[in-house]
Design an enzyme around this catalytic site. Structure first.
Site, PDB file in Angstrom:
ATOM      1  CG  HIS A 240     -23.606 -14.931  -0.081  1.00 51.61           C
ATOM      2  ND1 HIS A 240     -22.521 -15.561  -0.666  1.00 51.61           N
ATOM      3  CD2 HIS A 240     -24.006 -15.726   0.937  1.00 51.61           C
ATOM      4  CE1 HIS A 240     -22.275 -16.690  -0.020  1.00 51.61           C
ATOM      5  NE2 HIS A 240     -23.171 -16.821   0.952  1.00 51.61           N
ATOM      6  CG  ASN A 241     -28.273 -12.729  -5.168  1.00 49.98           C
ATOM      7  OD1 ASN A 241     -29.207 -13.320  -4.629  1.00 49.98           O
ATOM      8  ND2 ASN A 241     -27.632 -13.228  -6.226  1.00 49.98           N
ATOM      9  CG  PHE A 242     -33.387  -8.764  -2.623  1.00 52.37           C
ATOM     10  CD1 PHE A 242     -33.685  -8.437  -1.303  1.00 52.37           C
ATOM     11  CD2 PHE A 242     -34.432  -8.938  -3.522  1.00 52.37           C
ATOM     12  CE1 PHE A 242     -35.007  -8.289  -0.885  1.00 52.37           C
ATOM     13  CE2 PHE A 242     -35.755  -8.783  -3.112  1.00 52.37           C
ATOM     14  CZ  PHE A 242     -36.037  -8.452  -1.790  1.00 52.37           C
ATOM     15  NE  ARG A 243     -33.811 -14.064  -8.276  1.00 52.67           N
ATOM     16  CZ  ARG A 243     -35.059 -13.791  -8.642  1.00 52.67           C
ATOM     17  NH1 ARG A 243     -36.052 -14.574  -8.256  1.00 52.67           N
ATOM     18  NH2 ARG A 243     -35.315 -12.751  -9.414  1.00 52.67           N
ATOM     19  CG  HIS A 244     -28.893 -16.242  -0.256  1.00 58.20           C
ATOM     20  ND1 HIS A 244     -29.058 -17.595  -0.064  1.00 58.20           N
ATOM     21  CD2 HIS A 244     -28.262 -15.785   0.868  1.00 58.20           C
ATOM     22  CE1 HIS A 244     -28.552 -17.952   1.095  1.00 58.20           C
ATOM     23  NE2 HIS A 244     -28.077 -16.868   1.691  1.00 58.20           N
ATOM     24  CG  HIS A 280     -28.990 -14.601   6.390  1.00 57.71           C
ATOM     25  ND1 HIS A 280     -29.961 -14.380   5.426  1.00 57.71           N
ATOM     26  CD2 HIS A 280     -28.101 -15.465   5.838  1.00 57.71           C
ATOM     27  CE1 HIS A 280     -29.675 -15.082   4.353  1.00 57.71           C
ATOM     28  NE2 HIS A 280     -28.547 -15.755   4.560  1.00 57.71           N
ATOM     29  CG  ASP A 281     -25.715 -13.929   3.851  1.00 58.18           C
ATOM     30  OD1 ASP A 281     -24.790 -13.921   4.696  1.00 58.18           O
ATOM     31  OD2 ASP A 281     -26.098 -14.955   3.273  1.00 58.18           O
ATOM     32  CG  ASP A 389     -27.606 -19.201   5.595  1.00 61.34           C
ATOM     33  OD1 ASP A 389     -27.829 -18.696   4.475  1.00 61.34           O
ATOM     34  OD2 ASP A 389     -26.509 -19.090   6.178  1.00 61.34           O
ATOM     35  CD  GLN A 440     -24.084 -29.673  -3.680  1.00 60.19           C
ATOM     36  OE1 GLN A 440     -23.287 -29.005  -3.044  1.00 60.19           O
ATOM     37  NE2 GLN A 440     -25.375 -29.511  -3.564  1.00 60.19           N
TER      38      GLN A 440
END
Length: 506
Positions: A240-244, A280-281, A389, A440
């Site tokens: 849940h970082n900036f790339r996400h 959103h995160d 998301d 999955q």
């Protein structure tokens, strides 16, 4: 030393590079910049014949002239090109300076000698463009290795952020190519090949190409401050970082174009969707709502155990915009501001998976008679933020699967912490019980397919771009599951903990 030959085109020329491991990354970057006749502030990308962005690393595969790669400057000043004549002029000035210094002190200072060496090195690199035979590639990890979960010292973190800001501001004046702009509108976009400052530039392109700066009177420097503020408020956690954040926003941007929403809803609603995806995160700590509640954290106490993370993301978003230099809404009327604020809050709160079944049920009930003129129906467009998301499995497998590794790394850290603190252990995060294939298949079959099927019924064009790729992903993991029959299940989907089960965040 073993080497391999890499063939590629640049500026219409076919070039070849003899590549051996062990060369410094800085030298290789300089060589490719020289080949493209570009400066260090420009953005270069290497493409395969199919158009996929390739990572310049030791794993880059050798090829032949009939399957050459393509090197391009994807962001550049319109007319800024480095030339050997400029270096000649610089060398002449250095010689003049050296002569004057020699007249005064009788010897050449070390600083002048160092400058002469650097100019000569640059000249050699430029002269080698006509007959390339270079050694080495970037000494980096594999193309899609997930980041390590390791807290950085505050001073180092601040310096890194300022470096990203400086590069972003430098890049922001560059012209991004039409090819990259078009690829941004596709779910196949590969986020792994872009640095943080480059992603900030691409976010700026999204806001610009949707005409938000003009329609909402957003000044460019305010938008840049806002984007950088958002970047600074994503933590260095594995998933849940900036790339996400960038991936979700880019998917939202792609859906806006694929569904032709620009002709269906007003610009203010588009701004709500894109801003919601971006924020959103915000400040996600890498621990789920379940953990917040069980550990009785400050967030759980503050929000009374009701979507503590999502409420916090909203609060941080508007805290950023409360600063005048970051307030992209400051030139709007009170009515417009209230509408955008309310819409962003509703969209972000809807990403709590505890509300998944309720929102999907409402959307399913009105889907057959859906009308954009019906405000209640249009309100359910927040489902697009939910889709964005948890959309990783709609991307190519080489883009999607590394995200699952990032997610599991974050999950394992949470379950280990739960065990240490004596808290209930979240089953699908337990490293002793995780099976990627079985989790999955359940995630895709029971979460993604029902959601994407309903959305595709409303927007048939998404059949090709979302539904079919997800079905292929289900086939892929089903095959893996059959190969690992008898193993225990329990991991999460590649869309984050919000995407695992209908009740994982309550």
């Amino acid at each position: 030393m073993t080497s391999k030959i890499i063939h590629f085109t640049v500026n219409g020329r076919l070039e070849r590079a003899e590549v051996a491991a062990g060369s410094p990354a800085a030298d290789v970057k300089g060589v490719f910049l020289a080949a493209a006749e570009a400066g260090p502030e420009h953005v270069l990308k290497l493409y395969s014949r199919s158009g996929r962005v390739l990572n310049i690393c030791p794993q880059l595969e050798a090829n032949g002239p009939d399957s050459c790669y393509r090197l391009e400057v994807v962001a550049a000043q319109p007319h800024s090109v480095g030339t050997s004549s400029e270096l000649d002029a610089m060398e002449h000035r250095l010689q003049h300076l050296e002569g004057k210094v020699m007249d005064g002190v009788g010897e050449t200072p070390d600083v002048v000698c160092d400058l002469k060496r650097r100019v000569e090195s640059c000249k050699r690199k430029l002269q080698s463009v006509d007959h390339l035979s270079w050694m080495g590639l970037f000494e980096e990890d594999g193309a899609h290795d997930p980041p390590e979960f390791c807290p950085r010292p505050q001073s180092r973190l601040q310096e890194q952020r300022q470096q990203v800001r400086r590069k972003f501001i430098t890049l922001s004046s560059l012209q991004v190519t039409e090819e990259v702009r078009e690829h941004l509108k596709s779910p196949t976009f590969d986020n792994w090949q872009w640095e943080e400052a480059e992603m900030l530039l691409l976010l700026q392109v999204m806001f610009s190409d949707l005409d938000f700066l003009t329609v909402f009177h957003i000044q460019l420097d305010v938008l840049q401050n806002f984007l950088f503020g958002v970047y600074c408020h994503y933590n260095a956690v594995p998933f849940h970082n900036f790339r996400h954040c960038f991936c979700v926003t880019q998917m939202m941007y792609a859906l806006i174009w694929l569904t032709d929403l620009r002709s269906q809803i007003p610009a203010v609603d588009l701004l709500i969707l894109l801003t919601s995806a971006l924020c959103h995160d915000l400040d996600h700590p890498g621990f789920s709502n379940v953990f917040q509640i069980n550990a009785r954290t400050a967030l759980a106490l503050r929000y009374n155990d009701i979507s503590p993370l999502e409420n916090h993301h909203c609060a941080v978003a508007f805290a950023i915009m409360s600063k005048p230099q970051c307030d992209i809404l400051r030139n709007l009327s009170s009515e417009q501001y209230e509408r955008i604020r309310g819409g962003v809050i509703r969209c972000i709160l809807a990403t709590d998976m505890a509300k998944h079944n309720e929102i999907l049920g409402r959307f399913r009930s009105i889907q057959a008679g859906f009308s954009f003129s019906n405000q209640e129906h249009k309100e359910l467009m927040k489902i697009l933020v939910k889709v964005s998301d948890i959309s990783n499995e709609a991307r190519p497998m080489e883009v999607a699967e590394p995200w699952l590794d990032c997610l599991l790394q974050e999950f394992f850290h949470q379950s280990d912490t739960e065990k240490l603190r004596g808290l209930p252990v979240t089953p699908f995060m337990d490293r002793d019980k995780v099976s990627k294939p079985s989790s999955q298949t359940g995630f895709i079959r029971f979460v993604l397919l029902p959601l994407f099927t309903e959305l595709t019924a409303l927007f048939p064009r998404l059949q090709e771009h979302l539904l079919e790729p997800v079905r292929r992903a289900l086939d892929f993991y089903s095959e893996l599951e059959s190969q690992q029959a008898g193993g225990e299940g329990g991991a999460g989907g590649a869309g984050g903990e919000k995407a695992l089960t209908g009740s994982c965040d309550i």
